[in-house]
Design a protein around this motif. Structure first.
Motif, PDB file in Angstrom:
ATOM      1  N   GLY A  11       0.793  -1.233   0.000  1.00  0.00           N
ATOM      2  CA  GLY A  11       0.000   0.000   0.000  1.00  0.00           C
ATOM      3  C   GLY A  11       0.813   1.264   0.000  1.00  0.00           C
ATOM      4  N   VAL A  12       1.504   1.521   1.091  1.00  0.00           N
ATOM      5  CA  VAL A  12       2.277   2.757   1.230  1.00  0.00           C
ATOM      6  C   VAL A  12       3.666   2.412   1.759  1.00  0.00           C
ATOM      7  CG1 VAL A  12       0.265   4.215   1.631  1.00  0.00           C
ATOM      8  CG2 VAL A  12       1.421   3.142   3.573  1.00  0.00           C
ATOM      9  N   PRO A  13       4.659   3.243   1.455  1.00  0.00           N
ATOM     10  CA  PRO A  13       5.995   2.984   1.993  1.00  0.00           C
ATOM     11  C   PRO A  13       6.075   3.349   3.473  1.00  0.00           C
ATOM     12  CG  PRO A  13       5.992   5.016   0.727  1.00  0.00           C
ATOM     13  CD  PRO A  13       4.639   4.410   0.548  1.00  0.00           C
ATOM     14  N   THR A  14       7.043   2.787   4.162  1.00  0.00           N
ATOM     15  CA  THR A  14       7.358   3.159   5.532  1.00  0.00           C
ATOM     16  C   THR A  14       8.799   3.678   5.552  1.00  0.00           C
ATOM     17  OG1 THR A  14       8.277   1.018   6.211  1.00  0.00           O
ATOM     18  CG2 THR A  14       5.880   1.284   6.312  1.00  0.00           C
ATOM     19  N   ARG A  15       9.286   4.027   6.701  1.00  0.00           N
ATOM     20  CA  ARG A  15      10.653   4.549   6.782  1.00  0.00           C
ATOM     21  C   ARG A  15      11.698   3.505   6.411  1.00  0.00           C
ATOM     22  NH1 ARG A  15      10.987   8.532  12.120  1.00  0.00           N
ATOM     23  NH2 ARG A  15       9.452  10.073  11.363  1.00  0.00           N
ATOM     24  N   SER A  16      11.379   2.253   6.578  1.00  0.00           N
ATOM     25  CA  SER A  16      12.353   1.203   6.287  1.00  0.00           C
ATOM     26  C   SER A  16      11.961   0.298   5.129  1.00  0.00           C
ATOM     27  CB  SER A  16      12.587   0.338   7.534  1.00  0.00           C
ATOM     28  OG  SER A  16      11.384  -0.308   7.926  1.00  0.00           O
ATOM     29  N   ARG A  17      10.734   0.447   4.635  1.00  0.00           N
ATOM     30  CA  ARG A  17      10.270  -0.431   3.558  1.00  0.00           C
ATOM     31  C   ARG A  17       9.628   0.398   2.447  1.00  0.00           C
ATOM     32  NH1 ARG A  17       9.911  -5.950   5.010  1.00  0.00           N
ATOM     33  NH2 ARG A  17      10.257  -6.316   7.237  1.00  0.00           N
ATOM     34  N   ASN A  18      10.136   0.225   1.236  1.00  0.00           N
ATOM     35  CA  ASN A  18       9.493   0.846   0.088  1.00  0.00           C
ATOM     36  C   ASN A  18       8.374  -0.078  -0.402  1.00  0.00           C
ATOM     37  OD1 ASN A  18       9.603   3.223  -1.637  1.00  0.00           O
ATOM     38  ND2 ASN A  18      10.035   1.800  -3.303  1.00  0.00           N
ATOM     39  N   VAL A  19       7.593   0.386  -1.376  1.00  0.00           N
ATOM     40  CA  VAL A  19       6.531  -0.454  -1.932  1.00  0.00           C
ATOM     41  C   VAL A  19       7.098  -1.415  -2.978  1.00  0.00           C
ATOM     42  CG1 VAL A  19       4.552   0.994  -1.384  1.00  0.00           C
ATOM     43  CG2 VAL A  19       5.930   1.517  -3.395  1.00  0.00           C
ATOM     44  N   SER A  20       6.253  -2.258  -3.510  1.00  0.00           N
ATOM     45  CA  SER A  20       6.666  -3.489  -4.183  1.00  0.00           C
ATOM     46  C   SER A  20       7.597  -3.326  -5.381  1.00  0.00           C
ATOM     47  CB  SER A  20       5.419  -4.264  -4.647  1.00  0.00           C
ATOM     48  OG  SER A  20       4.688  -4.732  -3.556  1.00  0.00           O
ATOM     49  N   SER A  21       8.683  -4.076  -5.333  1.00  0.00           N
ATOM     50  CA  SER A  21       9.558  -4.287  -6.490  1.00  0.00           C
ATOM     51  C   SER A  21      10.589  -5.353  -6.111  1.00  0.00           C
ATOM     52  CB  SER A  21      10.279  -3.006  -6.915  1.00  0.00           C
ATOM     53  OG  SER A  21      11.003  -3.233  -8.108  1.00  0.00           O
ATOM     54  N   VAL A  22      10.798  -6.274  -7.032  1.00  0.00           N
ATOM     55  CA  VAL A  22      11.779  -7.339  -6.838  1.00  0.00           C
ATOM     56  C   VAL A  22      12.655  -7.410  -8.085  1.00  0.00           C
ATOM     57  CG1 VAL A  22      12.131  -9.825  -6.565  1.00  0.00           C
ATOM     58  CG2 VAL A  22      10.290  -8.686  -5.313  1.00  0.00           C
ATOM     59  N   ALA A  23      13.961  -7.454  -7.879  1.00  0.00           N
ATOM     60  CA  ALA A  23      14.906  -7.555  -8.994  1.00  0.00           C
ATOM     61  C   ALA A  23      15.454  -8.975  -9.054  1.00  0.00           C
ATOM     62  CB  ALA A  23      16.047  -6.562  -8.815  1.00  0.00           C
ATOM     63  N   LEU A  24      15.434  -9.548 -10.242  1.00  0.00           N
ATOM     64  CA  LEU A  24      16.029 -10.862 -10.482  1.00  0.00           C
ATOM     65  C   LEU A  24      17.273 -10.658 -11.331  1.00  0.00           C
ATOM     66  CD1 LEU A  24      15.967 -13.981 -10.387  1.00  0.00           C
ATOM     67  CD2 LEU A  24      14.549 -13.913 -12.457  1.00  0.00           C
ATOM     68  N   ARG A  25      18.419 -10.925 -10.750  1.00  0.00           N
ATOM     69  CA  ARG A  25      19.686 -10.763 -11.471  1.00  0.00           C
ATOM     70  C   ARG A  25      20.052 -12.079 -12.142  1.00  0.00           C
ATOM     71  NH1 ARG A  25      24.784  -8.766  -8.197  1.00  0.00           N
ATOM     72  NH2 ARG A  25      24.271  -6.710  -9.043  1.00  0.00           N
TER      73      ARG A  25
END
Length: 325
Positions: A11-25
């Protein structure tokens, strides 16, 4: 294959967590594939060791803002940087994604200096090349939402150089053909099949990404026998009624999917900010709920990285379980 979480809040970001994204290297091809692109993802890129020029594919699950509001900004930054190394980016997602991007470009008067191609997905195979196949299926959410399954193709087994030398096979390009399992004719007329000199095939790795969704059979199918399942766990089991109302998952639902699909590792993400330190229920409680059903569970946090081993066994090194939000 290496997974890095760039945003783990819902839903919303917090001070330590941004909103959704995952990188696959994908180190073997110097590429990065993104799964969702919430607001602030490009800032998370700046804090990581990734380069935007490595992005080749972006897979979007659905059109809610915490999964797409960072997409246009990231794409625009790639273009404004004028990076000559930036190659075409293929974007996969639900209907209306292309319309959304075109409207953003039109009203912001943004021009991309590199090609972008948007693919509208439907259940089934959405991408395939010589190394990977990506599938998707509909999940259960308030808007059309898709989960993804990434399958690495099996690779030839270890090539026995000593045996090849003993058979008098000269080194050079012929080794490559034998490693690929081809039938090769030697100068003396003898024919040798590559399988005679290679060990058992190395099984390809499998990754499933399921968010946003309430518990559903489609998620189990996508995750079947996966090495790693990334599954949302927005709510605690104590808030199951909220989960059903909003068509999100609890920690126990994520664990039930992992158990039914017989995955090797469950990584939970997409946590509600309501479980912050000091509240009656905290993230450690969600982890305990999930582990009571599926023991091999960890909780993602921003910049948490997980390597998917090439062989069947999950790496034995201990994994961090949770950090404060």
């Amino acid at each position: 294959m290496q997974i890095t979480f760039l945003g783990t809040s819902s839903g919303v970001p917090t001070r330590s967590r941004n909103v959704s994204s995952v990188a696959l290297r994908l180190p073997q091809r110097a590429e990065v594939w993104l799964f969702d692109c919430g607001e602030g993802t490009q800032h998370q890129f700046l804090r990581s060791e990734f380069k935007v020029s490595q992005i080749r594919r972006i897979f979007v699950t659905h059109m809610h803002g915490d999964h797409i509001f960072g997409l246009m900004g990231l794409l625009a930054s790639c273009g404004l940087a004028g990076n000559a190394q930036q190659q075409r980016i293929d974007i996969y997602g639900p209907p209306k994604l292309n319309e959304y991007l075109q409207a953003c470009r039109r009203y912001s008067q943004t021009h991309f200096s590199y090609p972008i191609r948007v693919h509208t997905v439907s259940p089934g195979k959405v991408f395939e090349d010589e190394e990977f196949t990506v599938y998707c299926d509909r999940l259960e959410h308030r808007v059309p939402a898709f989960g993804y399954r990434i399958v690495e193709k099996d690779r030839p087994g270890r090539f026995d150089v000593k045996k090849a030398t003993a058979l008098g096979i000269p080194s050079g390009p012929i080794y490559g053909r034998l490693k690929r399992g081809e039938l090769v004719e030697l100068p003396n007329g003898r024919k040798i099949h590559g399988s005679e000199l290679c060990g058992p095939p190395l099984p390809g790795r499998k990754l499933a990404y399921c968010t946003d969704t309430v518990f559903c059979e489609q998620a189990i199918d996508l995750a079947s026998q996966a090495d790693v399942l990334i599954h949302e766990a927005t709510f605690s089991h104590h808030d199951a009624e909220l989960a059903y109302q909003r068509l999100h998952s609890t920690s126990t639902m994520a664990a039930q999917v992992a158990l039914a699909a017989q995955v090797k590792q469950l990584i939970m993400t997409h946590f509600s900010p309501r479980y912050a330190p000091g509240n009656a229920i905290q993230l450690e409680d969600l982890l305990a709920e999930a582990r009571a059903i599926f023991a091999n569970t960890v909780m993602a946090y921003d910049f948490f990285t997980f390597d998917i081993p090439r062989l069947d066994a999950i790496a034995s090194k201990p994994q961090p379980s949770v950090v404060s939000s």
